[in-house]
Each structure stands twice: as C-alpha cells, then as structure tokens.
Scaffold this motif. Structure first.
Motif, PDB file in Angstrom:
ATOM      1  N   ASP A 190       1.865   5.524  -1.534  1.00 38.58           N
ATOM      2  CA  ASP A 190       1.300   6.844  -1.831  1.00 38.58           C
ATOM      3  C   ASP A 190       1.042   7.052  -3.318  1.00 38.58           C
ATOM      4  O   ASP A 190       0.128   7.777  -3.692  1.00 38.58           O
ATOM      5  CB  ASP A 190       2.228   7.951  -1.323  1.00 38.58           C
ATOM      6  CG  ASP A 190       2.286   8.021   0.191  1.00 38.58           C
ATOM      7  OD1 ASP A 190       1.296   7.632   0.851  1.00 38.58           O
ATOM      8  OD2 ASP A 190       3.332   8.449   0.720  1.00 38.58           O
ATOM      9  N   ASN A 191       1.870   6.431  -4.190  1.00 41.18           N
ATOM     10  CA  ASN A 191       1.731   6.646  -5.630  1.00 41.18           C
ATOM     11  C   ASN A 191       1.966   5.328  -6.371  1.00 41.18           C
ATOM     12  O   ASN A 191       3.105   4.998  -6.705  1.00 41.18           O
ATOM     13  CB  ASN A 191       2.716   7.718  -6.105  1.00 41.18           C
ATOM     14  CG  ASN A 191       2.497   8.105  -7.544  1.00 41.18           C
ATOM     15  OD1 ASN A 191       2.067   7.305  -8.376  1.00 41.18           O
ATOM     16  ND2 ASN A 191       2.812   9.353  -7.867  1.00 41.18           N
TER      17      ASN A 191
ATOM     18  N   THR B  18      -2.799   2.294  -4.275  1.00 35.39           N
ATOM     19  CA  THR B  18      -2.991   3.577  -3.612  1.00 35.39           C
ATOM     20  C   THR B  18      -4.492   3.745  -3.415  1.00 35.39           C
ATOM     21  O   THR B  18      -5.260   3.552  -4.364  1.00 35.39           O
ATOM     22  CB  THR B  18      -2.452   4.737  -4.489  1.00 35.39           C
ATOM     23  OG1 THR B  18      -1.055   4.547  -4.679  1.00 35.39           O
ATOM     24  CG2 THR B  18      -2.709   6.088  -3.843  1.00 35.39           C
TER      25      THR B  18
ATOM     26  N   GLN C 192       0.879  -1.166   0.000  1.00 36.24           N
ATOM     27  CA  GLN C 192       0.000   0.000   0.000  1.00 36.24           C
ATOM     28  C   GLN C 192       0.916   1.215   0.000  1.00 36.24           C
ATOM     29  O   GLN C 192       1.721   1.384   0.921  1.00 36.24           O
ATOM     30  CB  GLN C 192      -0.903  -0.014   1.233  1.00 36.24           C
ATOM     31  CG  GLN C 192      -2.076   0.917   1.142  1.00 36.24           C
ATOM     32  CD  GLN C 192      -3.145   0.424   0.171  1.00 36.24           C
ATOM     33  OE1 GLN C 192      -3.319  -0.769  -0.044  1.00 36.24           O
ATOM     34  NE2 GLN C 192      -3.860   1.362  -0.421  1.00 36.24           N
TER      35      GLN C 192
ATOM     36  N   ASP D 159      -9.366   1.419  -4.568  1.00 33.27           N
ATOM     37  CA  ASP D 159      -7.920   1.558  -4.740  1.00 33.27           C
ATOM     38  C   ASP D 159      -7.572   1.657  -6.218  1.00 33.27           C
ATOM     39  O   ASP D 159      -8.270   1.108  -7.071  1.00 33.27           O
ATOM     40  CB  ASP D 159      -7.171   0.334  -4.178  1.00 33.27           C
ATOM     41  CG  ASP D 159      -7.070   0.328  -2.670  1.00 33.27           C
ATOM     42  OD1 ASP D 159      -7.495   1.299  -2.023  1.00 33.27           O
ATOM     43  OD2 ASP D 159      -6.560  -0.667  -2.126  1.00 33.27           O
TER      44      ASP D 159
END
Length: 171
Positions: free
Chosen positions: A96-97, A140, A94, A123
């Motif tokens: 951020d980008n 993300t 998981q 997601d």
C-alpha cells in the motif's frame, strides 16, 4: 516458533498458491528477524537442523504470501547469494505504501539500490538488497496506463537516459 507449533501453523507450511519463494540464507534465523523488521513478516514455523543451530526449514508470511527459508548448506548443494556473489532473482512485494516499507527495510539493514520512483508502467517502485544477498523490489500502484501508454512512457524514459541502474541483485 519451533517444531512444537500448533496444527494451524504446520498447515501454513502448505501454501495454497502456485508459487512460493524458498530462499537459501547464510544465517536463516537472522534472516527471519530481518524480514520481521523490514517487511512485517510473521513467522509460522521453524524446524531446526540436527545440529540445533541451523534451520532445515522455516515458513513466514509477508502480507498474504508465504515465504520459505533454509540455512545455507554447501554439502547439500544449498548455496546462498552471499556464496554465489549475487543473485539473478528479485522477489517482488506489492504494498500500500512503497515509500514507508522501503524506508523501514533500509532502516532494518537493507541496502538501498533504487529509491522509490514513479515508473513508466504506473507503479511507484524501489529496489533493495537484504543483508543475506536477496534482491527485493517493492511497489505501490499509482496510475493505470494502457499498453500503448506504457510503451510510450518507456520510450520517453530510455530517450532521457533513464534505467541505467543495472539489475537489482547485482553487486
């Protein structure tokens, strides 16, 4: 890193979370270098085997999570996905980008299986297989949905013929 790692690095081998993946790799030292390039892994500890070439144990950290590695050793019953001709396991990141890390991992040598896509559960999600046969999903979070919305979104996806890519670790 080697067996002369400092006490902090040795203690990092003892994760304080409940579950830590422990991957068997044909070429664990090469896998460490791939994970550094692909996922920004940090090597915490490395213990060479008696032959000085293989690894009996290595500890990495990806983000805030530990990852353990060992070299494949058939005489110990330690077989890698390459020997097993695939894996039923997917390791999930998981981040951020997703688009950035997915592209970085593919550039480092990962095999693209499913490009990052906005998924019915909220997601943005993609899947790749590393050069050692391990499957990785990367996501993300982009939308918050209720369980009812997720069910409706899934129904719409299947009705439109989506989700026909198979299991992430399949060949």
């Amino acid at each position: 890193m080697s067996t002369d790692a400092n006490t902090d690095n040795c203690n990092s081998m003892r994760p304080n979370n409940t579950v830590t993946p422990h991957l068997v790799c044909a070429g664990a030292a090469d896998a460490i270098e791939f994970y550094k390039k692909a996922f920004n892994a940090v090597e915490m500890f490395r213990l060479p085997g008696p032959d000085g070439k293989t690894l009996m144990h290595a500890a990495l950290r990806i983000g805030n999570s530990p990852l353990f590695l060992v070299d494949e050793n058939p005489q110990w019953g330690c077989l890698s996905p390459k020997s097993l001709k695939g894996t039923p396991v997917t390791i999930h990141l998981q981040v951020d980008n997703v688009d950035e890390l997915y592209a970085q991992a593919v550039k480092a040598g990962g095999l693209a299986k499913m490009a990052p896509t906005d998924m019915f559960w909220g997601d943005r999600y993609g899947v790749l297989v590393d050069p050692f046969g391990h499957a990785w999903s990367i996501a993300t979070h982009v939308n918050d949905y209720t369980p009812e919305q997720i069910a409706e979104n899934a129904k719409a996806m299947f009705a439109s013929g989506g989700a026909d890519g198979g299991c992430p670790g399949s060949n």
